[in-house]
Design an enzyme around this catalytic site. Structure first.
Site, mmCIF file in Angstrom:
data_model
loop_
_atom_site.group_PDB
_atom_site.id
_atom_site.type_symbol
_atom_site.label_atom_id
_atom_site.label_comp_id
_atom_site.label_asym_id
_atom_site.label_seq_id
_atom_site.Cartn_x
_atom_site.Cartn_y
_atom_site.Cartn_z
ATOM 1 N N TYR A 1 60.668 11.726 52.719
ATOM 2 C CA TYR A 1 61.563 11.070 53.678
ATOM 3 C C TYR A 1 62.380 9.906 53.115
ATOM 4 C CZ TYR A 1 58.963 13.883 56.975
ATOM 5 O OH TYR A 1 58.389 14.935 57.629
ATOM 6 N N ALA A 2 62.100 9.520 51.902
ATOM 7 C CA ALA A 2 62.858 8.390 51.340
ATOM 8 C C ALA A 2 63.131 8.643 49.864
ATOM 9 C CB ALA A 2 62.079 7.097 51.516
ATOM 10 N N LEU A 3 64.108 7.930 49.362
ATOM 11 C CA LEU A 3 64.467 8.052 47.950
ATOM 12 C C LEU A 3 63.946 6.825 47.203
ATOM 13 C CD1 LEU A 3 68.093 9.309 48.564
ATOM 14 C CD2 LEU A 3 66.381 10.569 47.235
ATOM 15 N N GLU B 1 71.376 14.939 57.990
ATOM 16 C CA GLU B 1 71.182 13.588 58.528
ATOM 17 C C GLU B 1 72.413 13.224 59.352
ATOM 18 O OE1 GLU B 1 70.141 10.533 55.754
ATOM 19 O OE2 GLU B 1 68.214 11.443 55.251
ATOM 20 N N HIS C 1 72.091 3.622 50.209
ATOM 21 C CA HIS C 1 71.999 2.334 50.892
ATOM 22 C C HIS C 1 71.946 1.188 49.879
ATOM 23 C CE1 HIS C 1 71.692 3.800 55.005
ATOM 24 N NE2 HIS C 1 70.981 4.795 54.523
ATOM 25 N N ASP D 1 73.584 3.862 58.531
ATOM 26 C CA ASP D 1 72.909 4.767 59.468
ATOM 27 C C ASP D 1 73.318 4.349 60.877
ATOM 28 O OD1 ASP D 1 71.690 6.047 57.375
ATOM 29 O OD2 ASP D 1 69.789 4.965 57.572
ATOM 30 N N SER E 1 69.094 5.523 46.336
ATOM 31 C CA SER E 1 69.595 5.664 47.705
ATOM 32 C C SER E 1 71.002 5.084 47.797
ATOM 33 C CB SER E 1 68.676 4.911 48.673
ATOM 34 O OG SER E 1 69.342 4.729 49.914
ATOM 35 N N HIS F 1 73.758 9.478 58.927
ATOM 36 C CA HIS F 1 74.068 8.799 57.659
ATOM 37 C C HIS F 1 75.527 9.035 57.253
ATOM 38 C CE1 HIS F 1 72.813 7.391 53.506
ATOM 39 N NE2 HIS F 1 73.967 7.986 53.250
HETATM 40 ZN ZN LIG Z 1 70.855 6.598 55.545
#
Ligand SMILES: [Zn+2]
Length: 270
Positions: free
Chosen positions: A130-132, A189, A139, A146, A137, A192
């Site tokens: 679920y995350a980088l 997503e 972000h 988001d 990322s 995003h």
């Molecule tokens: Zn995002």
């Protein structure tokens, strides 16, 4: 037939081709030196599981959203400590103002800029599904946001629908669409959005390309020419070499961005 027609007709033909030639011929160019680290700076950087952000790619205009909320009054901010790039916020504000004209205005923001420590923490908590990892990322680039809707989930809410159809007009793209998982490596997503700037967002929208596909096209074909909203754009990819110089048109706007891999993309307005 009158004789003069034999003079007028070739004249018209010649004028037509002369016009086309002047219009499309190489305008006078000057050479611009490009620094090596430009590869790692700019709005078209690809940051993914495979490519991590470089020191040079870190944003330098991060602000606390709570202090700059007036730049996007349409946005509901549940957490004023959210950090965001000032440039991104400005473009987001412009976009949401237009959405409001279409009576779509129940936007909220869930996340924007994350520093590497926050990303590392998130990765630890959420796991690789679920995350980088930190530095991988978007972000961390400060170029992504988001966005949510106070009217429900983004894949069905009017806010999500509106952004999916209109974000490209304001330099944003839906970064992880439904049918591009094989290319992006990330599942759909609907919240995003990534800022890539104009006209890149318009091209990607028109060609139905995600960032990976757009950059791959430019690397392979070197150039993409288009006219958007009456302005002619010439987008050219250059492999970075020592002492790289790129042609630009004097007194016409140009923008340079790295791809975060091995080259730079030069966008020239004709
Ligand atoms: Zn995002």
């Amino acid at each position: 037939m009158k004789k003069w027609i034999f003079f007028i007709f070739p004249l018209v033909i010649i004028s037509f081709f002369a016009y086309e030639y002047i219009e499309f011929a190489e305008a006078p160019r000057t050479l611009l030196a490009v620094e090596n680290d430009q590869v790692y700076r700019g709005e078209l950087l690809l940051v993914s599981r495979d490519f991590s952000i470089s020191e040079q790619g870190l944003p330098n205009d991060i602000v606390m959203l709570g202090d700059y909320k007036s730049m996007a009054p349409e946005l509901w901010v549940p957490d004023t400590s959210i950090r965001i790039s000032r440039n991104l916020l400005q473009n987001l504000g412009l976009m949401l103002k237009e959405a409001k004209k279409d009576r779509v205005d129940h936007f909220m923001i869930n996340s924007a800029y994350r520093n590497l420590d926050t990303q590392a923490q998130l990765y630890k908590e959420m796991g690789s599904e679920y995350a980088l990892p930190a530095g991988h990322s978007e972000h961390n680039l400060g170029l992504s946001v988001d966005i949510g809707s106070t009217d429900g989930s983004m894949d069905t809410a009017p806010e999500g629908r509106w952004l999916e159809q209109n974000a490209w007009k304001y330099g944003f793209i839906l970064r992880y669409p439904k049918n591009k998982r094989e290319v992006t490596g990330i599942q759909y997503e609907p919240w995003h959005f990534r800022f890539v700037g104009f006209p890149h967002s318009a091209i990607m929208h028109k060609e139905n390309w995600v960032l990976e596909e757009y950059l791959a096209y430019l690397r392979e074909h070197r150039q993409y020419k288009t006219t958007v909203q009456g302005i002619k754009y010439e987008i050219t990819y250059y492999e970075m070499v020592e002492g790289l110089e790129v042609p630009v048109i004097p007194e016409r706007p140009y923008y340079i961005s790295g791809d975060n891999m091995s080259g730079v993309i030069v966008t020239v307005e004709r």
